[in-house]
Design a protein around this motif. Structure first.
Motif, PDB file in Angstrom:
ATOM      1  N   PRO A 184      76.101 -55.120   6.909  1.00 16.74           N
ATOM      2  CA  PRO A 184      77.529 -55.231   7.029  1.00 16.74           C
ATOM      3  C   PRO A 184      78.005 -54.355   5.792  1.00 16.74           C
ATOM      4  O   PRO A 184      79.060 -53.747   5.975  1.00 16.74           O
ATOM      5  CB  PRO A 184      78.164 -56.491   6.765  1.00 16.74           C
ATOM      6  CG  PRO A 184      76.962 -57.336   7.263  1.00 16.74           C
ATOM      7  CD  PRO A 184      75.393 -56.536   6.778  1.00 16.74           C
ATOM      8  N   SER A 185      77.401 -54.366   4.615  1.00 15.55           N
ATOM      9  CA  SER A 185      77.839 -53.702   3.589  1.00 15.55           C
ATOM     10  C   SER A 185      77.785 -52.048   3.569  1.00 15.55           C
ATOM     11  O   SER A 185      78.609 -51.342   3.337  1.00 15.55           O
ATOM     12  CB  SER A 185      76.850 -53.876   2.232  1.00 15.55           C
ATOM     13  OG  SER A 185      75.571 -53.779   2.361  1.00 15.55           O
ATOM     14  N   LEU A 186      76.840 -51.639   4.709  1.00 14.55           N
ATOM     15  CA  LEU A 186      76.708 -50.353   4.937  1.00 14.55           C
ATOM     16  C   LEU A 186      77.807 -49.842   5.743  1.00 14.55           C
ATOM     17  O   LEU A 186      78.272 -48.789   5.729  1.00 14.55           O
ATOM     18  CB  LEU A 186      75.399 -49.967   5.418  1.00 14.55           C
ATOM     19  CG  LEU A 186      74.172 -50.056   4.618  1.00 14.55           C
ATOM     20  CD1 LEU A 186      72.789 -49.813   5.314  1.00 14.55           C
ATOM     21  CD2 LEU A 186      74.466 -49.025   3.301  1.00 14.55           C
ATOM     22  N   ALA A 187      78.171 -50.682   6.638  1.00  8.39           N
ATOM     23  CA  ALA A 187      79.578 -50.570   7.599  1.00  8.39           C
ATOM     24  C   ALA A 187      80.835 -50.250   6.447  1.00  8.39           C
ATOM     25  O   ALA A 187      81.759 -49.679   6.700  1.00  8.39           O
ATOM     26  CB  ALA A 187      79.503 -51.648   8.539  1.00  8.39           C
ATOM     27  N   HIS A 211      78.011 -41.248  -2.861  1.00  3.42           N
ATOM     28  CA  HIS A 211      76.964 -41.804  -3.345  1.00  3.42           C
ATOM     29  C   HIS A 211      76.814 -43.060  -3.392  1.00  3.42           C
ATOM     30  O   HIS A 211      75.713 -43.529  -3.522  1.00  3.42           O
ATOM     31  CB  HIS A 211      77.259 -41.285  -4.813  1.00  3.42           C
ATOM     32  CG  HIS A 211      76.927 -39.651  -5.204  1.00  3.42           C
ATOM     33  ND1 HIS A 211      75.737 -39.219  -4.826  1.00  3.42           N
ATOM     34  CD2 HIS A 211      77.925 -38.862  -5.559  1.00  3.42           C
ATOM     35  CE1 HIS A 211      75.867 -37.959  -4.950  1.00  3.42           C
ATOM     36  NE2 HIS A 211      77.168 -37.528  -5.627  1.00  3.42           N
ATOM     37  N   LEU A 212      78.012 -43.987  -3.346  1.00  9.78           N
ATOM     38  CA  LEU A 212      78.063 -45.347  -3.186  1.00  9.78           C
ATOM     39  C   LEU A 212      77.155 -45.850  -1.783  1.00  9.78           C
ATOM     40  O   LEU A 212      76.607 -46.817  -1.920  1.00  9.78           O
ATOM     41  CB  LEU A 212      79.328 -45.897  -3.472  1.00  9.78           C
ATOM     42  CG  LEU A 212      80.040 -45.830  -4.793  1.00  9.78           C
ATOM     43  CD1 LEU A 212      81.422 -46.241  -4.485  1.00  9.78           C
ATOM     44  CD2 LEU A 212      79.212 -46.658  -5.755  1.00  9.78           C
ATOM     45  N   TYR A 213      77.474 -45.212  -0.755  1.00  7.40           N
ATOM     46  CA  TYR A 213      76.671 -45.377   0.230  1.00  7.40           C
ATOM     47  C   TYR A 213      75.358 -45.343   0.173  1.00  7.40           C
ATOM     48  O   TYR A 213      74.461 -46.058   0.603  1.00  7.40           O
ATOM     49  CB  TYR A 213      77.327 -44.490   1.605  1.00  7.40           C
ATOM     50  CG  TYR A 213      76.482 -44.636   2.912  1.00  7.40           C
ATOM     51  CD1 TYR A 213      76.771 -45.680   3.585  1.00  7.40           C
ATOM     52  CD2 TYR A 213      75.420 -43.784   3.173  1.00  7.40           C
ATOM     53  CE1 TYR A 213      76.027 -45.976   4.859  1.00  7.40           C
ATOM     54  CE2 TYR A 213      74.787 -43.904   4.510  1.00  7.40           C
ATOM     55  CZ  TYR A 213      75.113 -45.103   5.258  1.00  7.40           C
ATOM     56  OH  TYR A 213      74.079 -45.274   6.245  1.00  7.40           O
ATOM     57  N   GLU A 214      74.891 -44.008  -0.379  1.00  7.47           N
ATOM     58  CA  GLU A 214      73.360 -43.783  -0.525  1.00  7.47           C
ATOM     59  C   GLU A 214      72.748 -44.896  -1.338  1.00  7.47           C
ATOM     60  O   GLU A 214      71.873 -45.578  -1.322  1.00  7.47           O
ATOM     61  CB  GLU A 214      73.096 -42.585  -1.156  1.00  7.47           C
ATOM     62  CG  GLU A 214      73.339 -41.323  -0.057  1.00  7.47           C
ATOM     63  CD  GLU A 214      73.222 -39.945  -0.998  1.00  7.47           C
ATOM     64  OE1 GLU A 214      72.818 -40.108  -2.170  1.00  7.47           O
ATOM     65  OE2 GLU A 214      73.571 -39.044  -0.546  1.00  7.47           O
ATOM     66  N   GLN A 215      73.557 -45.362  -2.338  1.00  2.53           N
ATOM     67  CA  GLN A 215      73.026 -46.424  -3.284  1.00  2.53           C
ATOM     68  C   GLN A 215      72.885 -47.837  -2.694  1.00  2.53           C
ATOM     69  O   GLN A 215      71.806 -48.230  -2.549  1.00  2.53           O
ATOM     70  CB  GLN A 215      74.030 -46.564  -4.421  1.00  2.53           C
ATOM     71  CG  GLN A 215      73.591 -47.689  -5.412  1.00  2.53           C
ATOM     72  CD  GLN A 215      74.651 -48.178  -6.584  1.00  2.53           C
ATOM     73  OE1 GLN A 215      75.452 -47.086  -6.691  1.00  2.53           O
ATOM     74  NE2 GLN A 215      74.397 -49.030  -7.342  1.00  2.53           N
ATOM     75  N   ALA A 216      73.924 -48.158  -1.843  1.00  2.00           N
ATOM     76  CA  ALA A 216      73.731 -49.318  -0.666  1.00  2.00           C
ATOM     77  C   ALA A 216      72.773 -49.097   0.061  1.00  2.00           C
ATOM     78  O   ALA A 216      71.976 -50.184   0.255  1.00  2.00           O
ATOM     79  CB  ALA A 216      75.231 -49.417  -0.120  1.00  2.00           C
ATOM     80  N   LEU A 253      70.008 -47.555  -0.203  1.00  5.26           N
ATOM     81  CA  LEU A 253      68.549 -47.660  -0.771  1.00  5.26           C
ATOM     82  C   LEU A 253      68.363 -49.250  -1.278  1.00  5.26           C
ATOM     83  O   LEU A 253      67.314 -49.649  -1.106  1.00  5.26           O
ATOM     84  CB  LEU A 253      68.483 -46.866  -2.136  1.00  5.26           C
ATOM     85  CG  LEU A 253      68.403 -45.365  -1.960  1.00  5.26           C
ATOM     86  CD1 LEU A 253      68.685 -44.542  -3.364  1.00  5.26           C
ATOM     87  CD2 LEU A 253      67.031 -44.981  -1.418  1.00  5.26           C
ATOM     88  N   GLU A 254      69.461 -49.880  -1.670  1.00  2.25           N
ATOM     89  CA  GLU A 254      69.105 -51.268  -1.836  1.00  2.25           C
ATOM     90  C   GLU A 254      68.809 -52.043  -0.650  1.00  2.25           C
ATOM     91  O   GLU A 254      68.008 -52.851  -0.668  1.00  2.25           O
ATOM     92  CB  GLU A 254      70.592 -51.904  -2.517  1.00  2.25           C
ATOM     93  CG  GLU A 254      70.732 -51.382  -3.850  1.00  2.25           C
ATOM     94  CD  GLU A 254      72.150 -51.702  -4.584  1.00  2.25           C
ATOM     95  OE1 GLU A 254      73.019 -52.232  -3.725  1.00  2.25           O
ATOM     96  OE2 GLU A 254      72.432 -51.338  -5.531  1.00  2.25           O
ATOM     97  N   VAL A 255      69.413 -51.699   0.542  1.00  2.00           N
ATOM     98  CA  VAL A 255      69.477 -52.289   1.796  1.00  2.00           C
ATOM     99  C   VAL A 255      67.759 -52.060   1.941  1.00  2.00           C
ATOM    100  O   VAL A 255      67.032 -53.081   2.539  1.00  2.00           O
ATOM    101  CB  VAL A 255      70.180 -51.966   2.869  1.00  2.00           C
ATOM    102  CG1 VAL A 255      69.482 -52.418   4.224  1.00  2.00           C
ATOM    103  CG2 VAL A 255      71.396 -52.749   2.634  1.00  2.00           C
ATOM    104  N   ALA A 273      64.882 -54.963   2.244  1.00  3.10           N
ATOM    105  CA  ALA A 273      64.090 -55.000   3.609  1.00  3.10           C
ATOM    106  C   ALA A 273      62.614 -54.944   3.444  1.00  3.10           C
ATOM    107  O   ALA A 273      61.809 -55.606   3.993  1.00  3.10           O
ATOM    108  CB  ALA A 273      64.850 -54.073   4.620  1.00  3.10           C
ATOM    109  N   THR A 274      62.410 -53.965   2.760  1.00  2.00           N
ATOM    110  CA  THR A 274      60.990 -53.618   2.434  1.00  2.00           C
ATOM    111  C   THR A 274      60.049 -54.964   1.725  1.00  2.00           C
ATOM    112  O   THR A 274      59.084 -55.279   1.844  1.00  2.00           O
ATOM    113  CB  THR A 274      60.724 -52.420   1.675  1.00  2.00           C
ATOM    114  OG1 THR A 274      61.246 -51.370   2.391  1.00  2.00           O
ATOM    115  CG2 THR A 274      59.149 -51.987   1.404  1.00  2.00           C
ATOM    116  N   LYS A 275      61.045 -55.441   0.793  1.00  7.56           N
ATOM    117  CA  LYS A 275      60.326 -56.613  -0.017  1.00  7.56           C
ATOM    118  C   LYS A 275      60.280 -57.749   0.948  1.00  7.56           C
ATOM    119  O   LYS A 275      59.316 -58.627   1.006  1.00  7.56           O
ATOM    120  CB  LYS A 275      61.370 -56.794  -1.226  1.00  7.56           C
ATOM    121  CG  LYS A 275      60.896 -57.894  -2.192  1.00  7.56           C
ATOM    122  CD  LYS A 275      61.823 -58.194  -3.375  1.00  7.56           C
ATOM    123  CE  LYS A 275      61.461 -59.159  -4.422  1.00  7.56           C
ATOM    124  NZ  LYS A 275      61.287 -60.416  -3.711  1.00  7.56           N
TER     125      LYS A 275
END
Length: 156
Positions: free
Chosen positions: A61-64, A136-141, A143-145, A149-151
């Motif tokens: 949802p944060s990416l949306a 840039h904020l989208y790219e940062q979010a 990368l965090e997702v 998910a990988t973790k």
């Protein structure tokens, strides 16, 4: 510990993947609130690292919210290219006279702002910087997702 968003995706995906059934589900398609599996003969559902990342990027949802912020910033760029709208004001006063009731005085004004000294160009540059910031904020979010998910994939 699996994050809540990943756990819900895994529960939905594994609900349709029963390897004991011939022609088990290979893929799950999400369309709105309707979940329907795609069956392929002799295959099972696997959640590999890239699949978990793709699910997280698609349904977080944060990416949306970030995509909506980019769209709003792009609309601001469009608005900054336009000249201001004219304003029309109408004011009315009831003026009593000697023998007539209900006579009124109407005043109308029309205003048009004229932008000078390159202010419109500055508005466009500021709006364009807003789009870059939102991207840039989208790219940062994102990368965090992907990181979360990988973790979660390796912790699970």
């Amino acid at each position: 510990m699996i994050p809540a968003f990943l756990a819900s995706l895994i529960v939905v995906a594994t609900a349709f993947a029963d390897p004991s059934v011939p022609g088990a589900v290979d893929q799950v398609h999400f369309s709105g609130s309707l979940v329907r599996p795609v069956e392929r003969p002799g295959s099972t559902l696997t959640l590999d690292r890239s699949g978990v990342r793709a699910l997280a990027l698609q349904y977080q949802p944060s990416l949306a919210d970030s995509r909506a912020a980019i769209a709003a910033a792009q609309a601001e760029v469009t608005q900054s290219r336009l000249y201001p709208n004219p304003q029309i004001n109408v004011e009315g006063e009831e003026v009593p006279s000697d023998f007539s009731v209900g006579s009124a005085l109407l005043m109308t004004t029309i205003n048009q702002s004229i932008i000078t000294n390159g202010k419109r160009g500055w508005r466009q540059r500021i709006a364009t910087a807003g789009v870059r910031r939102a991207a840039h904020l989208y790219e940062q979010a994102a990368l965090e997702v992907v990181r979360d998910a990988t973790k979660a994939y390796y912790d699970w």
